[in-house]
Motif scaffolding. Sequence first.
Motif, PDB file in Angstrom:
ATOM      1  N   THR A 295      -1.472  -8.560   5.958  1.00 33.39           N
ATOM      2  CA  THR A 295      -2.562  -7.842   5.302  1.00 33.39           C
ATOM      3  C   THR A 295      -2.228  -7.655   3.827  1.00 33.39           C
ATOM      4  O   THR A 295      -1.104  -7.309   3.482  1.00 33.39           O
TER       5      THR A 295
ATOM      6  N   VAL B 136      -5.159  -2.003  12.137  1.00 35.66           N
ATOM      7  CA  VAL B 136      -5.293  -0.773  11.353  1.00 35.66           C
ATOM      8  C   VAL B 136      -3.952  -0.343  10.763  1.00 35.66           C
ATOM      9  O   VAL B 136      -3.903   0.186   9.650  1.00 35.66           O
ATOM     10  N   ILE B 137      -2.852  -0.605  11.459  1.00 34.53           N
ATOM     11  CA  ILE B 137      -1.534  -0.237  10.932  1.00 34.53           C
ATOM     12  C   ILE B 137      -1.210  -1.091   9.711  1.00 34.53           C
ATOM     13  O   ILE B 137      -0.723  -0.584   8.699  1.00 34.53           O
TER      14      ILE B 137
ATOM     15  N   ASP C  59      -3.394  -2.367   7.731  1.00 34.32           N
ATOM     16  CA  ASP C  59      -4.276  -1.861   6.675  1.00 34.32           C
ATOM     17  C   ASP C  59      -3.666  -0.629   6.016  1.00 34.32           C
ATOM     18  O   ASP C  59      -3.651  -0.507   4.787  1.00 34.32           O
ATOM     19  N   GLU C  60      -3.164   0.288   6.842  1.00 31.37           N
ATOM     20  CA  GLU C  60      -2.586   1.531   6.307  1.00 31.37           C
ATOM     21  C   GLU C  60      -1.364   1.254   5.437  1.00 31.37           C
ATOM     22  O   GLU C  60      -1.219   1.815   4.346  1.00 31.37           O
ATOM     23  N   VAL C  61      -0.485   0.382   5.908  1.00 35.51           N
ATOM     24  CA  VAL C  61       0.735   0.082   5.145  1.00 35.51           C
ATOM     25  C   VAL C  61       0.390  -0.632   3.841  1.00 35.51           C
ATOM     26  O   VAL C  61       0.871  -0.251   2.764  1.00 35.51           O
TER      27      VAL C  61
ATOM     28  N   ALA D 276      -2.506  -0.702   2.202  1.00 31.93           N
ATOM     29  CA  ALA D 276      -3.266   0.184   1.313  1.00 31.93           C
ATOM     30  C   ALA D 276      -2.350   1.233   0.684  1.00 31.93           C
ATOM     31  O   ALA D 276      -2.454   1.526  -0.511  1.00 31.93           O
ATOM     32  N   GLY D 277      -1.447   1.797   1.471  1.00 31.21           N
ATOM     33  CA  GLY D 277      -0.501   2.783   0.936  1.00 31.21           C
ATOM     34  C   GLY D 277       0.349   2.182  -0.168  1.00 31.21           C
ATOM     35  O   GLY D 277       0.573   2.806  -1.217  1.00 31.21           O
TER      36      GLY D 277
END
Length: 169
Positions: free
Chosen positions: A95, A131-132, A134-136, A138-139
Amino acid sequence: MKASVGDRIVTASGVVGGAVRDGVVVGCPHEDGSPPYQVRWSDTGEESLVFPGPDSLVRPADGEDADDADGGEPRRTRSVTWRIQVSLVESAGSTTAEAVLVAGPPEHDDVGALRGVGHARKDPQDLEMPVIGDEVAAGRALRRLADALLGQAEDDIGTVTGQRAHVHG
């Protein structure tokens, strides 16, 4: 809290990540300026009856706030909203996120240059949980955007003062 017609009301969101709203007092039924107030919201143009809470402040129409606590000169308040757009692309367990400041300080024409990119890659043995990733990603992108903003602030301070600046983050 007291207000008059023409004053601005700024209200923080009641939810995490929600937008700050501001509007103009268009009606004040009590002569002493006490709530409620009829407010026209700047984001929608709609009017509503408002009983401001502790998450609200009134900015007088003349731009002056009440004297500060130590009896000094009146303070000016300022309310600005910056917008950040995060775009995500996921392919084959990897991602990539890009965070861009799309509406920031009007003093900078090069706002599009303020961006951060982050990547995340799934281990082959891990379950498929996009989703994980995406979170990593994006963070990481937001962290790099924050570093770019702090770097811009350092450059601006250096320009104003003529000395190299370092902002502790």
